[in-house]
Design an enzyme around this catalytic site. Structure first.
Site: not given
Ligand code: HSE
Length: 403
Positions: A11-12, A127, A129, A131, A182, A196, A200, A298
């Site tokens: 994806t990324v 961290v 995404g 931003i 998703g 997660d 971060k 995303g």
């Molecule tokens: N699983 C993470 C989230 C993805 O929902 O924020 C981005 O790090």
């Protein structure tokens, strides 16, 4: 001309290729030179893909190619990704990553390797995404003593909590919806248990203090215990419930870092961050409060942050971008010592006992709820609150810290 390799065409990784190709002209202008994707490393082939001829399966081809100056690591994990990153940096190739797990675990070591080899290890996408938050901490807020960071750093859990609040759904139903959309992984443990967000906030706290904060030592609690009843009581008191990743200085040499659900006053700027959006609320001793808000996950938002790092690397070829993150461990304060107010949901049958033990707070009754009642305590240490709750056993149905 700088040649780029992308490790991992998921994806990324595919997003990185898309951003570089779609915004080619401005990316080149801002990088002050032309950039070209030379290799894409993946286990699979991609027949029919416009970049299929760039796909290779052997990392050594990239490592041995002196034309490759910048590598985007979008593989994830801490095994192969660590080996590839380390050896690339040792060869003087800069690495830009979205891999928060790797940054949280090996950040100071990889930064040191980059410094020793006159290249850069950049991780804006790790961290929040898309931003910008790593660069603000590293560049823009350098005149500040950062006093606290409060983040909504996980989009999946924020989506789940927003659904629970707006639609009165239970956790399990909201999680199912997140999976259908998703957002949540099939195995959602890292999101819903707070791991997660923990990685971060470990990264942000390390940048805030300049010392290493070990994510495994951060107190972490997820959202699996939050119920629609908690939201009903929160609403009645003018609160919402958010999974916060939070760090605050506790004296001059310690930091209190934690991840947990909090009741947040509805008027707090972070309370209006909903759905999959992320936000980071930073308090500095000169600037005061500032907030960074946007898409925390995303394909394209995250890829955009990776490519911003690629541009930074291109602008600083042969020069090290300073990043204060030492190997020395930062001392962490004990969560139990912190004084705050707590929300408690107790069983009606034990109401008098509970209220007598807590003394000094305020009771909240909701119409139509015969089995429980809510209570907001006066400020007390978490240790004292724990002791009281433990002595009350099953009569305590739920408890949430208040911001
Ligand atoms: N699983 C993470 C989230 C993805 O929902 O924020 C981005 O790090």
């Amino acid at each position: 001309m700088i040649k780029i390799a992308v490790l991992g065409y998921g994806t990324v990784g595919s997003g990185v290729v898309e951003v570089i190709e779609k915004n080619r002209e401005l990316v080149n202008r801002r990088a002050t030179q032309e950039m070209e994707i030379k290799y894409i490393l993946d286990l699979k082939d991609f027949p029919g893909d416009p970049y299929e001829d760039k796909v290779v399966h052997d990392f050594n081809i990239i490592l041995e190619d002196d034309e490759v100056g910048i590598i985007c690591e979008t593989m994830g994990g801490t095994g192969v990704a660590y080996n590839f990153t380390k050896s690339a940096l040792q060869r003087g190739k800069s690495v830009c990553t979205s891999n928060k797990e790797l940054v949280a675990r090996y950040g100071p070591e990889l930064l040191e390797t980059a410094r020793e080899n006159n290249c850069n290890y950049l991780f804006e996408a790790s961290v929040g995404g898309g931003i910008p938050i790593i660069r603000p901490l590293n560049y823009s807020l350098t005149a500040e003593r950062i006093e606290s960071i409060t983040g909504i750093l996980n989009g999946t859990t924020n989506y789940i909590l927003t659904k629970m609040e707006r639609e009165g759904e239970d956790f399990a139903d909201a999680l199912l919806k997140a999976q259908e959309k998703g957002y949540a992984e099939r195995n959602p443990e890292a999101d819903v248990e707070g791991y997660d967000a923990c990685r971060k906030i470990a990264i942000l706290t390390s940048l805030m203090t300049g010392k290493n904060v070990d994510s495994e030592k951060i107190y972490t609690e997820g959202i699996t215990g939050i119920t629609s009843a908690d939201f009903a009581y929160a609403k009645k008191c003018g609160y919402t419930i958010k999974l916060l990743a939070r760090s605050e200085m506790a004296g001059s040499d310690r930091v209190l870092a934690m991840v947990a659900p909090f009741m947040v006053p509805a008027e707090h700027p972070i309370a209006i961050v909903n759905d999959v959006f992320n936000a980071v609320f930073v308090t500095g001793n000169m600037l005061g409060d500032s907030m960074y808000y946007g898409r925390g996950a995303g394909k394209l938002p995250t890829a955009s942050a990776v490519v911003s790092d690629v541009i930074d690397c291109a602008r600083h070829q042969g020069r090290v971008i300073t990043c204060f993150w030492d190997k020395e461990d930062m001392l962490l304060a004990d969560v139990a010592d912190v004084e705050r107010r707590f929300f408690l949901r107790g069983a009606q049958y034990a109401k008098e006992t509970i209220i007598n033990m807590l003394d000094g707070g305020r009771k909240i009754e909701l119409e139509g709820r015969a089995e429980d009642f809510g209570y907001i305590t006066s400020p007390m240490t978490e240790r004292k609150f724990d002791d009281i709750c433990n002595s009350l056993g099953d009569a305590i149905l739920g408890r949430i810290r208040i911001l």
